[in-house]
Design a protein around this motif. Structure first.
Motif, PDB file in Angstrom:
ATOM      1  N   THR A 631       1.003  -1.068   0.116  1.00 52.71           N
ATOM      2  CA  THR A 631       0.054  -0.085  -0.026  1.00 52.71           C
ATOM      3  C   THR A 631       0.848   1.318  -0.051  1.00 52.71           C
ATOM      4  OG1 THR A 631      -1.702  -1.093   1.288  1.00 52.71           O
ATOM      5  CG2 THR A 631      -1.654   1.290   1.424  1.00 52.71           C
ATOM      6  N   VAL A 632       1.857   1.197   0.860  1.00 58.45           N
ATOM      7  CA  VAL A 632       2.873   2.438   1.074  1.00 58.45           C
ATOM      8  C   VAL A 632       3.414   2.571  -0.448  1.00 58.45           C
ATOM      9  CG1 VAL A 632       4.828   3.231   2.028  1.00 58.45           C
ATOM     10  CG2 VAL A 632       3.261   2.064   3.575  1.00 58.45           C
ATOM     11  N   ARG A 633       3.853   1.356  -1.128  1.00 61.17           N
ATOM     12  CA  ARG A 633       4.814   1.874  -2.157  1.00 61.17           C
ATOM     13  C   ARG A 633       3.899   2.396  -3.334  1.00 61.17           C
ATOM     14  NH1 ARG A 633       6.326  -3.696  -1.074  1.00 61.17           N
ATOM     15  NH2 ARG A 633       8.292  -3.325   0.068  1.00 61.17           N
ATOM     16  N   VAL A 634       2.581   1.878  -3.527  1.00 60.36           N
ATOM     17  CA  VAL A 634       1.603   2.370  -4.463  1.00 60.36           C
ATOM     18  C   VAL A 634       1.250   3.809  -4.275  1.00 60.36           C
ATOM     19  CG1 VAL A 634      -0.436   1.889  -5.658  1.00 60.36           C
ATOM     20  CG2 VAL A 634       0.997   0.233  -5.346  1.00 60.36           C
ATOM     21  N   ALA A 635       0.999   3.988  -3.097  1.00 58.72           N
ATOM     22  CA  ALA A 635       0.377   5.329  -2.629  1.00 58.72           C
ATOM     23  C   ALA A 635       1.421   6.508  -2.761  1.00 58.72           C
ATOM     24  CB  ALA A 635      -0.107   5.478  -1.189  1.00 58.72           C
ATOM     25  N   THR A 636       2.767   6.078  -2.296  1.00 60.45           N
ATOM     26  CA  THR A 636       3.919   7.379  -2.653  1.00 60.45           C
ATOM     27  C   THR A 636       4.204   7.490  -4.102  1.00 60.45           C
ATOM     28  OG1 THR A 636       5.511   5.329  -1.948  1.00 60.45           O
ATOM     29  CG2 THR A 636       5.124   7.022  -0.146  1.00 60.45           C
ATOM     30  N   ASN A 637       4.212   6.262  -4.730  1.00 60.46           N
ATOM     31  CA  ASN A 637       4.243   6.648  -6.252  1.00 60.46           C
ATOM     32  C   ASN A 637       3.243   7.417  -7.086  1.00 60.46           C
ATOM     33  OD1 ASN A 637       6.752   5.216  -7.757  1.00 60.46           O
ATOM     34  ND2 ASN A 637       6.110   3.927  -6.096  1.00 60.46           N
ATOM     35  N   ALA A 638       2.297   7.141  -6.340  1.00 60.08           N
ATOM     36  CA  ALA A 638       0.843   7.943  -7.011  1.00 60.08           C
ATOM     37  C   ALA A 638       0.777   9.437  -6.689  1.00 60.08           C
ATOM     38  CB  ALA A 638      -0.402   7.415  -6.544  1.00 60.08           C
ATOM     39  N   THR A 639       1.335   9.440  -5.390  1.00 60.00           N
ATOM     40  CA  THR A 639       1.427  10.678  -4.772  1.00 60.00           C
ATOM     41  C   THR A 639       2.420  11.647  -5.634  1.00 60.00           C
ATOM     42  OG1 THR A 639       0.834  10.191  -2.743  1.00 60.00           O
ATOM     43  CG2 THR A 639       1.756  12.229  -2.878  1.00 60.00           C
ATOM     44  N   ARG A 640       3.360  11.163  -5.984  1.00 61.41           N
ATOM     45  CA  ARG A 640       4.604  11.731  -6.642  1.00 61.41           C
ATOM     46  C   ARG A 640       3.750  12.591  -8.166  1.00 61.41           C
ATOM     47  NH1 ARG A 640       7.023   9.476 -10.631  1.00 61.41           N
ATOM     48  NH2 ARG A 640       6.878   7.221  -9.728  1.00 61.41           N
ATOM     49  N   VAL A 641       3.163  11.253  -8.796  1.00 65.83           N
ATOM     50  CA  VAL A 641       2.647  11.672 -10.118  1.00 65.83           C
ATOM     51  C   VAL A 641       1.346  12.765  -9.951  1.00 65.83           C
ATOM     52  CG1 VAL A 641       1.118  10.797 -11.855  1.00 65.83           C
ATOM     53  CG2 VAL A 641       2.875   9.340 -10.751  1.00 65.83           C
ATOM     54  N   MET A 642       0.672  12.599  -8.774  1.00 66.97           N
ATOM     55  CA  MET A 642      -0.387  13.564  -8.478  1.00 66.97           C
ATOM     56  C   MET A 642      -0.100  15.094  -8.255  1.00 66.97           C
ATOM     57  SD  MET A 642      -3.016  11.358  -6.132  1.00 66.97           S
ATOM     58  CE  MET A 642      -3.963  10.012  -6.895  1.00 66.97           C
ATOM     59  N   ARG A 643       1.292  15.105  -7.658  1.00 67.93           N
ATOM     60  CA  ARG A 643       1.474  16.600  -7.422  1.00 67.93           C
ATOM     61  C   ARG A 643       2.414  17.063  -8.442  1.00 67.93           C
ATOM     62  NH1 ARG A 643       6.612  15.673  -5.522  1.00 67.93           N
ATOM     63  NH2 ARG A 643       6.677  13.891  -4.386  1.00 67.93           N
ATOM     64  N   GLN A 644       2.814  16.214  -9.453  1.00 68.36           N
ATOM     65  CA  GLN A 644       3.753  16.542 -10.421  1.00 68.36           C
ATOM     66  C   GLN A 644       3.499  17.934 -11.286  1.00 68.36           C
ATOM     67  OE1 GLN A 644       4.662  13.140 -13.110  1.00 68.36           O
ATOM     68  NE2 GLN A 644       2.875  13.456 -14.203  1.00 68.36           N
ATOM     69  N   SER A 645       2.100  18.238 -11.637  1.00 68.37           N
ATOM     70  CA  SER A 645       1.833  19.328 -12.632  1.00 68.37           C
ATOM     71  C   SER A 645       1.205  20.286 -11.755  1.00 68.37           C
ATOM     72  CB  SER A 645       1.322  18.690 -13.773  1.00 68.37           C
ATOM     73  OG  SER A 645       0.399  19.717 -14.162  1.00 68.37           O
ATOM     74  N   LYS A 646       1.814  21.386 -11.746  1.00 71.32           N
ATOM     75  CA  LYS A 646       1.268  22.515 -10.860  1.00 71.32           C
ATOM     76  C   LYS A 646      -0.204  22.652 -11.667  1.00 71.32           C
ATOM     77  CE  LYS A 646       4.647  25.476  -9.107  1.00 71.32           C
ATOM     78  NZ  LYS A 646       5.256  26.810  -9.209  1.00 71.32           N
ATOM     79  N   ASP A 647      -0.536  22.596 -12.735  1.00 73.95           N
ATOM     80  CA  ASP A 647      -1.656  23.001 -13.618  1.00 73.95           C
ATOM     81  C   ASP A 647      -2.737  21.753 -13.165  1.00 73.95           C
ATOM     82  OD1 ASP A 647      -3.106  24.386 -15.189  1.00 73.95           O
ATOM     83  OD2 ASP A 647      -2.772  23.152 -16.814  1.00 73.95           O
ATOM     84  N   ARG A 648      -2.316  20.703 -12.947  1.00 72.08           N
ATOM     85  CA  ARG A 648      -3.235  19.651 -12.771  1.00 72.08           C
ATOM     86  C   ARG A 648      -3.062  18.839 -11.343  1.00 72.08           C
ATOM     87  NH1 ARG A 648      -4.335  15.728 -17.862  1.00 72.08           N
ATOM     88  NH2 ARG A 648      -5.631  14.287 -16.825  1.00 72.08           N
ATOM     89  N   ARG A 649      -2.925  19.478 -10.553  1.00 70.04           N
ATOM     90  CA  ARG A 649      -2.516  18.810  -9.226  1.00 70.04           C
ATOM     91  C   ARG A 649      -3.925  18.145  -8.370  1.00 70.04           C
ATOM     92  NH1 ARG A 649       1.646  22.833  -6.337  1.00 70.04           N
ATOM     93  NH2 ARG A 649       3.505  21.694  -7.106  1.00 70.04           N
ATOM     94  N   GLY A 650      -3.452  16.976  -7.852  1.00 66.55           N
ATOM     95  CA  GLY A 650      -4.617  16.681  -6.933  1.00 66.55           C
ATOM     96  C   GLY A 650      -5.209  15.131  -7.268  1.00 66.55           C
ATOM     97  N   GLY A 651      -5.703  14.518  -6.331  1.00 66.34           N
ATOM     98  CA  GLY A 651      -6.160  13.221  -6.605  1.00 66.34           C
ATOM     99  C   GLY A 651      -6.642  12.451  -5.310  1.00 66.34           C
ATOM    100  N   ILE A 652      -7.283  11.331  -5.422  1.00 65.44           N
ATOM    101  CA  ILE A 652      -7.888  10.402  -4.199  1.00 65.44           C
ATOM    102  C   ILE A 652      -6.994   9.097  -4.218  1.00 65.44           C
ATOM    103  CG2 ILE A 652      -9.752   9.387  -3.364  1.00 65.44           C
ATOM    104  CD1 ILE A 652     -11.506  11.396  -4.686  1.00 65.44           C
ATOM    105  N   ILE A 653      -6.460   9.063  -3.209  1.00 62.99           N
ATOM    106  CA  ILE A 653      -5.961   7.643  -2.632  1.00 62.99           C
ATOM    107  C   ILE A 653      -6.733   6.891  -1.797  1.00 62.99           C
ATOM    108  CG2 ILE A 653      -3.848   6.565  -1.981  1.00 62.99           C
ATOM    109  CD1 ILE A 653      -2.209   8.924  -2.549  1.00 62.99           C
ATOM    110  N   PHE A 654      -7.431   5.825  -2.189  1.00 69.17           N
ATOM    111  CA  PHE A 654      -8.362   5.151  -1.400  1.00 69.17           C
ATOM    112  C   PHE A 654      -7.523   3.850  -1.008  1.00 69.17           C
ATOM    113  CE2 PHE A 654     -11.668   6.711  -4.339  1.00 69.17           C
ATOM    114  CZ  PHE A 654     -12.440   7.168  -3.340  1.00 69.17           C
ATOM    115  N   ASN A 655      -7.230   3.702   0.216  1.00 65.88           N
ATOM    116  CA  ASN A 655      -6.509   2.642   0.833  1.00 65.88           C
ATOM    117  C   ASN A 655      -7.401   1.992   1.386  1.00 65.88           C
ATOM    118  OD1 ASN A 655      -3.873   3.783   0.019  1.00 65.88           O
ATOM    119  ND2 ASN A 655      -3.464   4.795   2.143  1.00 65.88           N
ATOM    120  N   ILE A 656      -7.505   0.629   0.690  1.00 62.42           N
ATOM    121  CA  ILE A 656      -8.527  -0.150   1.300  1.00 62.42           C
ATOM    122  C   ILE A 656      -7.986  -1.076   2.697  1.00 62.42           C
ATOM    123  CG2 ILE A 656     -10.040  -2.350   0.836  1.00 62.42           C
ATOM    124  CD1 ILE A 656     -10.548  -0.022  -1.176  1.00 62.42           C
TER     125      ILE A 656
END
Ligand code: HEM
Length: 803
Positions: A631-656
């Protein structure tokens, strides 16, 4: 002979067809030299229509601009422009003011046109003339009715709301619904007068109902494509039994239209009385209705204004005009106001300067609390340069969702558009303010919210920046409501931003803004082999315009998903850092410049059941490695992608997680350990993220789910002889669970999938914890109550720090 003739006719017909459909558009059309957004574009509109059907037109045109520059060809007679000189030739004044594209009738009420939806210039001119007087700055600034409306909204309705937020535990406010309420209350009061207006600032349930109607009546899915692009075909298809548009659309529209018609009747009563000599108190005049009604009366030659009564067709026309101003200005206004408050709340330095500017002005809001009965005058607000710059900069970046505002070249002549001479008649032309406002040659670091660019000499070329500013459209058909919009923005911001810091705990708190649901960005999900993951993957794959990254240890287990470009199936072993990183890289390569992840569902996991004393080192580590570290590995990689572009930041991480992440039961201690770890880690990680990134972590806690847990996703330790009696707690629980499973207990995985999809797509806060099922909620409640009871039971032992 006749065969010979038929052959000649056939050859001529085929040649004519080839000439018309292939040779002319590709070689000889004046548009032939313009780069095509797609190889099929010179020959057919099917490509761009397909993109529209799937909600991908903005992304496709953006990509074409990036690849080919500011002029691109979307179809045989269709262009997209990203150059202000060319835009001015189309969205200009006089001869440069082209007719609107017929797709605008989508917004007309019962086919009755209004100023916004009138297609032809001549028709527009007539309607525009009627309402322009009451939208002029001089009228807005001096009308006692408008002042009374502003004052009632701000002082009587908004202030108590803000006070409530100030007193709430965290002092945060969900700004979007407030902004939506402000504009709906304001425009309805302007149309019908305060007594007949909406009051959504005070009535959230009524507001919700309104949005349900708008979202159903004007859906943002494939039905909108059919209704906008092919209205006649849509009617025919529905008639023939192909319901490309649901009945609910017409039903919701009818309810809105009936509402507007009733309001028009009530407003007409008010106007009749006024014309018979009754005095109207400030705020009671239906300003917009009066403007249209008076014009209709004046052009009605046979009777005097006092005896004038509108015909059914005029009643519909009036209702259509009013409904348009009320219903369709919300998105643009609410988006920009919310975004503006969000940016102010995240730029402490600008917030301080704005406070200072507001305090320096003659602002009745900043006096003694009991004196706050009026709003600042328009003139006062206009003399606030930073305030104006903040509004302009927010409009630049978020004036509205990307919209193409299509126009059509005149039917009887060719036109010059920027660098292209002789553009054929009836060519459809579109442009996006979104991209005009992001031109780096005009706005330095265009993605940064920097209000100072409008103030500081030498930052950007002021004249150029102004020329490219397209937030309210341009030319004869630019936004007539911009003075009202600016007045509302001006008036509300001082109310929110100038509150003394003591009341608001040291300034504006971060505002909660939902991820970019305002724009048509697609969602992608990762982590789905079976059970909940499979249900989510199937649900997302079934939604038009969504993209999906579906992963499994063995990708052949994903064969239930269709094969297409929007679905990427990948092998992923979450226990290996290299595998996780490789999956993200492959996804980035696959989706190219468009790569962004909006939603991650962190679902990989299994349950290790059995006796703790019997578990091997490998088993216990394996459980934590997959369920927690995966869970940690996927969430941290996803976070990197979600914050990478200032123009299109954000997202939701559902940790089951699970009910098992809150309450523990015998016989699966390492599974509980892994889920408790997911809970603690997620809570801490969520708090590490900067609010600017707009990344929301949601810990999902389902109770019993009919997944493959009881089959493939469950592993067992060996039995430990000391625990093997039928009366041992773990055995008793196992027997009880077995009975429950046999009796069909638990919710289907599809119910979990739908709940997550709802959280991801609705326009509301993402909760940090999301128990799913009433059993889960009940057991979590019991667990928390037990902890409270325990606090009470040990209260004499606890305060060791007080001794
Ligand atoms: C921040 C808020 C707003 C923004 C960014 C905005 C933006 C725009 C834009 C870009 C257009 C041109 C659309 C096109 O060419 O297709 C437009 C037209 C229009 N807007 Fe607004 N608008 C806002 C608020 C309002 C408000 C509050 C009202 C109502 C009082 C309003 C009433 C209209 C009308 C009636 C038109 C059609 C004008 C015409 O065709 O002559 N707008 N708006």
């Amino acid at each position: 002979m006749s065969i010979y003739l038929a052959g000649v006719i056939l050859v001529i017909a085929v040649s004519a067809l080839l000439w018309k459909c292939i040779v002319y558009p590709f070689f000889f059309s004046p548009l032939a030299s313009i780069p095509a957004a797609h190889p099929l574009a010179p020959f057919t509109s099917l490509w761009i229509q397909w993109q529209r059907l799937h909600g991908n037109d903005f992304q496709s045109v953006s990509k074409a601009f990036e690849t080919h520059g500011p002029y691109v060809r979307l179809g045989p007679r269709e262009l997209a422009l990203n150059d202000i000189e060319a835009v001015s030739c189309v969205w200009g004044v006089g001869a440069a003011d082209f007719d609107k594209h017929p797709s605008y009738t989508y917004w007309a009420m019962q086919g009755t046109s209004n100023t916004f939806t009138s297609i032809l210039k001549s028709d527009h001119r007539r309607r525009h003339r009627r309402i322009r007087g009451v939208h002029k700055h001089s009228y807005i600034a001096s009308s006692p009715h408008v002042r009374a409306i502003m004052s009632t909204l701000m002082v009587d309705r908004l202030t108590p709301l803000l006070a409530q937020f100030a007193m709430s535990s965290d002092g945060t406010a969900d700004m979007l619904p407030i902004a939506q309420s402000i504009v709906l209350d304001c425009t309805s009061a302007f149309a019908f007068g305060l007594p007949l207006s909406l009051n959504f600032l005070s009535d959230a349930a009524a507001r919700q109902h309104w949005f349900d109607l708008i979202n159903t009546g004007f859906p943002n899915d494939q039905s909108s494509f059919w209704l906008r692009e092919h209205p006649q075909l849509t009617i025919m298809l529905c008639f023939l039994g192909f319901p490309v548009v649901s009945n609910k659309v017409a039903k919701a529209r009818r309810e809105l239209e009936d509402w507007a018609l009733l309001k028009v009747d009530a407003a007409e009563d008010v106007l009749q009385k006024r014309d018979k000599g009754h005095t109207l108190a400030a705020g009671k005049l239906p300003v917009l209705c009066d403007a249209v009604w008076s014009d209709l009366a004046m052009t009605h030659s046979e009777t005097t204004k006092a005896r004038f009564s509108i015909s059914p067709a005029q009643r519909r026309e009036l209702a259509s005009e009013c409904l348009d101003h009320i219903a369709f200005t919300t998105e643009a206004f609410a988006t920009v106001l919310t975004y503006m408050i969000y940016e102010i709340s995240h730029h402490q330095e600008i917030q301080n300067e704005l406070r200072a500017e507001l305090h320096s002005a003659n602002n009745p809001l900043l006096g003694n609390t009991s004196d706050r009965t009026d709003v600042p005058s328009s003139d006062t607000l206009e003399r606030l340069p930073l305030m104006s710059a903040i509004i302009k900069e927010s409009l630049r970046l978020r004036n509205t969702s990307p919209s193409a505002d299509p126009r059509v070249t005149p039917a009887h002549c060719t036109s010059r558009i920027g660098l292209i001479p002789n553009v054929p008649p009836k060519t459809r032309v579109c442009s996006y303010g979104w991209w005009l406002h992001r031109n780096p040659d005009v706005y330095s670091n265009p993605l940064d919210w920097n209000p100072k660019r409008w103030l500081c000499r030498g930052c950007d070329d002021a004249a150029l920046a102004k020329k490219w500013f397209f937030a309210f459209g341009a030319g004869s058909r630019n936004c007539i409501g911009q003075n009202i919009a600016l007045e509302c923005n001006d008036s509300r911001t001082p109310r929110i931003a100038s509150e003394p810091s003591t009341e608001y705990g040291g300034g504006l708190q971060p505002i909660i803004i939902k991820r970019d649901a305002w724009y048509q960005f697609s969602e992608r999900v990762t982590g789905c082999s079976s059970g909940i993951g499979r249900a989510i993957a199937e649900l997302v794959a079934s939604k038009p315009g969504q993209r999906l990254i579906a992963t499994a240890r063995n990708p052949s287990s994903l064969s239930y998903l269709p094969n297409n470009d929007a679905i990427l199936k990948l092998a992923l072993d979450v226990t290996l850092t290299t595998s996780v990183e490789a999956a993200f890289k492959t996804a980035a390569d696959h989706f190219g410049d468009n790569f962004h992840i909006d939603v991650v569902v962190n679902n990989a996991g299994y349950e290790l059941a059995g006796d703790t004393e019997a578990a091997t080192e490998e088993e216990m580590h394996g459980q934590l490695e997959t369920n927690f570290f995966g869970t940690v590995r996927v969430a941290t990689n996803a976070t990197r992608v979600m914050r990478q572009s200032k123009d299109r930041r954000g997202g939701i991480i559902f940790n089951i997680s699970s009910l098992a992440g809150v309450a523990a039961f015998p016989g699966q201690s390492f599974y509980h350990a892994s889920k408790f770890a997911v809970e603690g880690w997620s809570e801490s990680f969520a708090r590490e993220l900067h609010p600017d990134w707009n990344i929301n972590v949601c810990i999902v806690e389902p109770g019993g789910v009919k997944t493959e847990f009881e089959h493939g996703s469950k592993k067992y330790t060996k039995t430990h002889e000391a625990y093997d009696g039928a009366d041992m707690p773990a055995r008793r629980l196992a027997a009880w669970v077995k009975k429950g499973v046999a009796a069909g207990a638990g919710v289907p995985p599809s119910a979990v999938a739908e709940a997550l999809y709802l959280v991801a797509s609705r326009n509301d806060k993402v909760p940090l914890w999301l128990p799913l099922s009433s059993t889960a909620a009940q057991l979590i409640k019991m667990k928390l109550e037990a902890r409270l009871e325990n606090l009470e039971a040990v209260k004499d032992l606890t305060p060791i720090d007080k001794k």
